[in-house]
Design a protein around this motif. Structure first.
Motif, PDB file in Angstrom:
ATOM      1  N   SER A 290      -6.144  -6.042  -0.442  1.00 28.66           N
ATOM      2  CA  SER A 290      -5.292  -5.830   0.723  1.00 28.66           C
ATOM      3  C   SER A 290      -6.097  -5.301   1.901  1.00 28.66           C
TER       4      SER A 290
ATOM      5  N   LEU B 117     -13.267   2.439  -2.605  1.00 33.25           N
ATOM      6  CA  LEU B 117     -12.176   2.916  -3.442  1.00 33.25           C
ATOM      7  C   LEU B 117     -12.709   3.679  -4.647  1.00 33.25           C
TER       8      LEU B 117
ATOM      9  N   PHE C 248       0.009   3.660   3.510  1.00 31.38           N
ATOM     10  CA  PHE C 248      -0.343   4.777   2.635  1.00 31.38           C
ATOM     11  C   PHE C 248       0.133   6.099   3.231  1.00 31.38           C
TER      12      PHE C 248
ATOM     13  N   THR D 251      -5.430  -2.844  -4.113  1.00 31.92           N
ATOM     14  CA  THR D 251      -5.882  -2.160  -2.903  1.00 31.92           C
ATOM     15  C   THR D 251      -7.082  -2.796  -2.220  1.00 31.92           C
TER      16      THR D 251
ATOM     17  N   TYR E  70       0.838  -1.200   0.000  1.00 29.75           N
ATOM     18  CA  TYR E  70       0.000   0.000   0.000  1.00 29.75           C
ATOM     19  C   TYR E  70       0.877   1.255   0.000  1.00 29.75           C
TER      20      TYR E  70
ATOM     21  N   ALA F 252      -3.670  -0.822  -9.577  1.00 26.75           N
ATOM     22  CA  ALA F 252      -3.943  -0.490  -8.176  1.00 26.75           C
ATOM     23  C   ALA F 252      -5.344  -0.905  -7.774  1.00 26.75           C
TER      24      ALA F 252
END
Length: 402
Positions: free
Chosen positions: A127, A345, A151, A124, A27, A120
């Protein structure tokens, strides 16, 4: 997904604590790859012959790809193992950073950014879901906040270092180094994350369940609005710092680093209190802090001290809000954590895309002085969406998943 299935996946991950560090590093790398260009807009615009507003759309292109790709790729890749998807996504992300580093034109760089956003979009959500569902009962919020620490560190360490390297060696070297780190991250995840980690199917029924939950929809709108508000200004911080304070790329990098330090403090605070006081209260406090910072911004022009104070307050709220929002979504529907992570997201990056485009429009129409007021208006709207979600999420914030 059954509760037994959820808890068995937790046992797998908790038995391998090194996997958490590997996922957080992934990340971290994705964060650098996403936002490194924000501190290099001046150099990219000058070399590729585009305007600052045009260079800022590199964030919009990346954000749009991730926003569209997260839910779409979640469904298309449901037959593959979660670890394999994360590894493949990181490897592809690294390759695309190398492609961006050698891009001969603005259009080629935009294309590389779009495909990096899609990579990504695979890494993401898987994860985040793994971190939340692998946590012991009552600690999902803290686990997700810890995941977001990677992040945050990308802002604290990676972006200032990248800006410093960009000032000396050029922006292309910065992106090339991100590519190398992404390959290293893929290897680390492959070596430490269990291949038995399940990938819960995300089919039409899962999306329909989420779409029919009004509370989740209001929370997603909150995410989109607060991200739009932040990125109305954040995308253009490098030229704003340059014009306001008369500093070069090295000084701009230090200010981004200061912003990240404040974010690190906010992320740490969220990880400590989110499971005790409830994620909803943390979200409300974060929005209030950001609005206060944006209200201060017009007074910060030409003043380094006031600028640092404003970005400190902004950083405290701006980083802590992301894990708090995701924790609320996971706790509302733990069996749909992967899907809600993908939708959150999407909301995040649609918000960033809109904010970047909106900020570019404000610069063109009214000048950079309008950025803070436009961003603040969107943050006020985010408070309205969070309030519209009602008390139900707050009541369930501390409920153990079953």
């Amino acid at each position: 997904m059954s509760s037994d299935h959820i808890w068995s996946s937790r046992a797998i991950v908790c038995a391998e604590p090194k996997s958490t560090a590997a996922l957080a590093f992934g990340y971290f790398v994705v964060g650098i790859g996403a936002f490194a260009v924000t501190g290099l807009l001046n150099e990219i615009a000058r070399e590729l012959g585009t305007s600052i507003a045009g260079a800022g759309q590199l964030m919009s292109a990346y954000s749009l790809a991730l926003a569209v790709g997260a839910p779409l790729l979640m469904s298309l890749t449901r037959r593959f193992g979660r670890r394999d998807l994360i590894v493949a996504g990181l490897a592809l992300f690294g390759f695309l950073q190398f492609a961006a580093a050698v891009a001969p034109s603005y259009s080629t760089l935009v294309a590389a950014r779009i495909f990096a956003g899609l990579a990504a979009a695979v890494v993401t959500p898987h994860s985040i879901a793994a971190a939340g569902l692998a946590a012991p009962p009552g600690q999902s919020g803290r686990a997700i906040a810890t995941m977001f620490l990677g992040f945050t560190l990308s802002i604290v360490i990676g972006i200032p270092a990248g800006n410093a390297l960009g000032a000396v060696l050029g922006w292309r070297v910065t992106l090339g180094l991100v590519g190398a780190m992404s390959f290293a991250s893929a290897v680390w995840v492959a070596l430490t994350v269990s291949a038995r980690l399940p990938n819960a199917p995300v089919d039409w029924n899962a999306w329909r369940s989420l779409a029919g939950n009004a509370v989740i929809l209001w929370l997603l709108l909150t995410t989109a609005l607060q991200c739009a508000g932040q990125f109305t200004l954040y995308t253009y911080l490098a030229p704003v710092f340059r014009d306001s304070l008369g500093i070069d790329a090295g000084g701009i990098g230090l200010l981004f680093g200061w912003f990240g330090v404040a974010g690190l403090a906010g992320n740490y605070f969220a990880s400590r209190v989110i499971d005790r006081i409830g994620a909803g209260r943390v979200v409300g406090a974060c929005l209030a802090l950001m609005i206060a910072a944006f209200a201060m911004w017009p007074m910060a022009y030409g003043s380094l001290v006031t600028t640092m104070l404003a970005i400190s307050i902004w950083g405290l709220g701006g980083f802590a809000i992301h894990p708090s929002q995701q924790a609320r979504l996971v706790l509302l529907a733990p069996e749909l954590a992967s899907a809600s992570a993908a939708l959150n997201l999407s909301a995040t990056y649609f918000g960033q895309m809109f904010g970047s485009a909106f900020g570019g429009g404000l610069i063109t129409w009214s000048g950079a002085d309008a950025l803070a007021w436009g961003g603040a208006a969107l943050l006020v709207a985010a408070i309205g969406a969070a309030f519209a979600a009602g008390p139900r999420p707050a009541a369930r914030d501390n409920v153990e998943q079953a």
